[in-house]
Every structure is written in structure tokens, then in C-alpha cells.
Write a protein that holds these residues in place. Structure first.
Motif, PDB file in Angstrom:
ATOM      1  N   GLN A   4     -19.628  71.830 -47.254  1.00  0.00           N
ATOM      2  CA  GLN A   4     -19.725  71.011 -48.460  1.00  0.00           C
ATOM      3  C   GLN A   4     -21.184  70.824 -48.875  1.00  0.00           C
ATOM      4  N   GLN A   8     -22.884  72.263 -52.292  1.00  0.00           N
ATOM      5  CA  GLN A   8     -23.604  71.355 -53.192  1.00  0.00           C
ATOM      6  C   GLN A   8     -25.012  71.883 -53.470  1.00  0.00           C
ATOM      7  N   THR A  62     -12.151  67.427 -67.566  1.00  0.00           N
ATOM      8  CA  THR A  62     -12.676  68.315 -66.535  1.00  0.00           C
ATOM      9  C   THR A  62     -13.125  69.624 -67.157  1.00  0.00           C
ATOM     10  N   GLU A  64     -14.624  73.869 -65.846  1.00  0.00           N
ATOM     11  CA  GLU A  64     -15.032  74.839 -64.834  1.00  0.00           C
ATOM     12  C   GLU A  64     -16.343  75.456 -65.314  1.00  0.00           C
ATOM     13  N   TRP A  79     -17.878  76.235 -60.217  1.00  0.00           N
ATOM     14  CA  TRP A  79     -17.647  74.889 -59.699  1.00  0.00           C
ATOM     15  C   TRP A  79     -16.930  74.025 -60.724  1.00  0.00           C
ATOM     16  N   SER A  80     -16.232  73.023 -60.217  1.00  0.00           N
ATOM     17  CA  SER A  80     -15.489  72.081 -61.057  1.00  0.00           C
ATOM     18  C   SER A  80     -16.379  70.901 -61.402  1.00  0.00           C
ATOM     19  N   ALA A  81     -16.145  70.344 -62.591  1.00  0.00           N
ATOM     20  CA  ALA A  81     -16.963  69.219 -63.047  1.00  0.00           C
ATOM     21  C   ALA A  81     -16.110  68.193 -63.777  1.00  0.00           C
ATOM     22  N   THR A  82     -16.587  66.968 -63.761  1.00  0.00           N
ATOM     23  CA  THR A  82     -16.028  65.933 -64.626  1.00  0.00           C
ATOM     24  C   THR A  82     -16.977  65.765 -65.799  1.00  0.00           C
ATOM     25  N   THR A 127     -20.714  66.568 -64.238  1.00  0.00           N
ATOM     26  CA  THR A 127     -21.075  66.227 -62.868  1.00  0.00           C
ATOM     27  C   THR A 127     -20.182  66.996 -61.905  1.00  0.00           C
ATOM     28  N   PRO A 128     -20.776  67.705 -60.932  1.00  0.00           N
ATOM     29  CA  PRO A 128     -19.966  68.463 -59.972  1.00  0.00           C
ATOM     30  C   PRO A 128     -19.029  67.550 -59.174  1.00  0.00           C
ATOM     31  N   THR A 129     -17.806  68.028 -58.965  1.00  0.00           N
ATOM     32  CA  THR A 129     -16.841  67.278 -58.164  1.00  0.00           C
ATOM     33  C   THR A 129     -16.957  67.632 -56.687  1.00  0.00           C
TER      34      THR A 129
END
Length: 170
Positions: A4, A8, A62, A64, A79-82, A127-129
Motif C-alpha cells: 500500500q 501510494q 469517483t 479512474e 488509480w481510483s480517486a474521489t 484524491t487517491p483512494t
């Protein structure tokens, strides 16, 4: 925990160094967007006249994000983001716009750009999840999206004569 932290670090370093990312919101095509990495998030400005479109990127939604290698251009990480939209009168908006302003190329209004962004555009933080996607096995090439932009225009009628004049010695 180690994977993780490595993910990051990869997301942050790759996104900082890449001037262009591909972003896809729910139900929309993938779009190439310029951005700035600021305070732990990818920051975008758009949806105004003369700015990049940000379809389906909504506050609380959300997205990608796919980051390319700056030197080779290949895919590094997805990466996934909000998504969070910053209010134009907030301190976070002012800090983010100061960073974006330094990276915006060919702005038509120069120093008045932040005022135009406050009136007509949206500033978003992705922001990255913490979730990253596995790299695909095969190619993901697609046809370009339709656009009114063009790079080819008819040659001006006088150009051949001007070029011919250039080659003559006096």
C-alpha cells in the motif's frame, strides 16, 4: 502494508512528473487532461470557455486516473480517486488555483485568469483512494473523440509566390 505504501508513492511520484493524465468518470469516455499535483491530490480546472471539458466528474463522485511515463509515454499506473469540487471563495481554492495558474499554457487572459476561473469554471481535486488497478495485458487503443479542433488548414494563396521569392538571389 508495504504494498500500500509503495502504491501510494508510485501514484504520487508518477502523477507529479506527468504533465498529462487520462481521466474517466462514470459513464464517460477517457479524456486526456492537464493537471497539477498539489497537497496530496490531482487538481484540475475546466468546464469553462477555452478550458478542458470535465464531463461526469461531479462533487462526491469517483474517477479512474491513468498516469503515463514522462520519458517513454507508456502507462505506469491506474488509480481510483474521489472527486471534490472546491468552492471559489475557499482558501483551498486559492491555493490550488495559484498552483494551476503556473502550469496553464497559452491562457488568453493572463493575470485575470483566476477571476475567470472563479466565475466560469470548476476546480476539482481528485484524491487517491489507495486502490490501484492491474496493468492490462493487451492494447487499449481507441479512436480519438470527435472535436472541432483542427491542425490542418488550406494553404494561403500567396504562400507559393512568397516561398519562390525567397529562393531567388539578388
Amino acid at each position: 502494508m508495504t504494498k500500500q505504501l509503495l502504491d501510494q508513492a508510485l501514484v504520487e511520484e508518477a502523477t507529479k512528473k506527468s504533465g498529462l493524465v487520462w481521466v474517466q468518470g462514470p459513464g464517460s469516455p477517457v479524456r486526456a487532461l492537464w493537471h497539477v499535483w498539489h497537497d496530496g491530490a490531482l487538481c484540475l480546472v475546466g468546464d469553462g470557455p477555452g478550458e478542458q471539458p470535465l464531463p461526469s466528474l461531479v462533487d462526491g463522485g469517483t474517477a479512474e486516473v491513468t498516469v503515463r511515463s514522462k520519458d517513454k509515454g507508456g502507462r505506469l499506473v491506474t488509480w481510483s480517486a474521489t472527486v471534490a469540487e472546491l468552492a471559489a471563495d475557499s482558501p483551498a481554492w486559492a491555493e490550488t488555483v495559484a498552483e494551476l495558474k503556473g502550469k496553464r499554457l497559452n491562457a488568453p487572459d493572463g493575470e485575470a485568469m483566476p477571476e475567470r476561473w472563479a466565475r466560469e469554471c470548476r476546480v476539482l481535486r481528485l484524491t487517491p483512494t489507495g486502490a490501484t488497478a492491474a496493468l492490462p495485458d493487451g492494447p487499449l487503443s481507441e479512436a480519438p473523440l470527435p472535436s472541432p479542433a483542427t491542425t490542418r488548414r488550406a494553404m494561403p494563396a500567396a504562400l507559393p509566390r512568397l516561398l519562390a521569392r525567397r529562393g531567388r538571389k539578388k
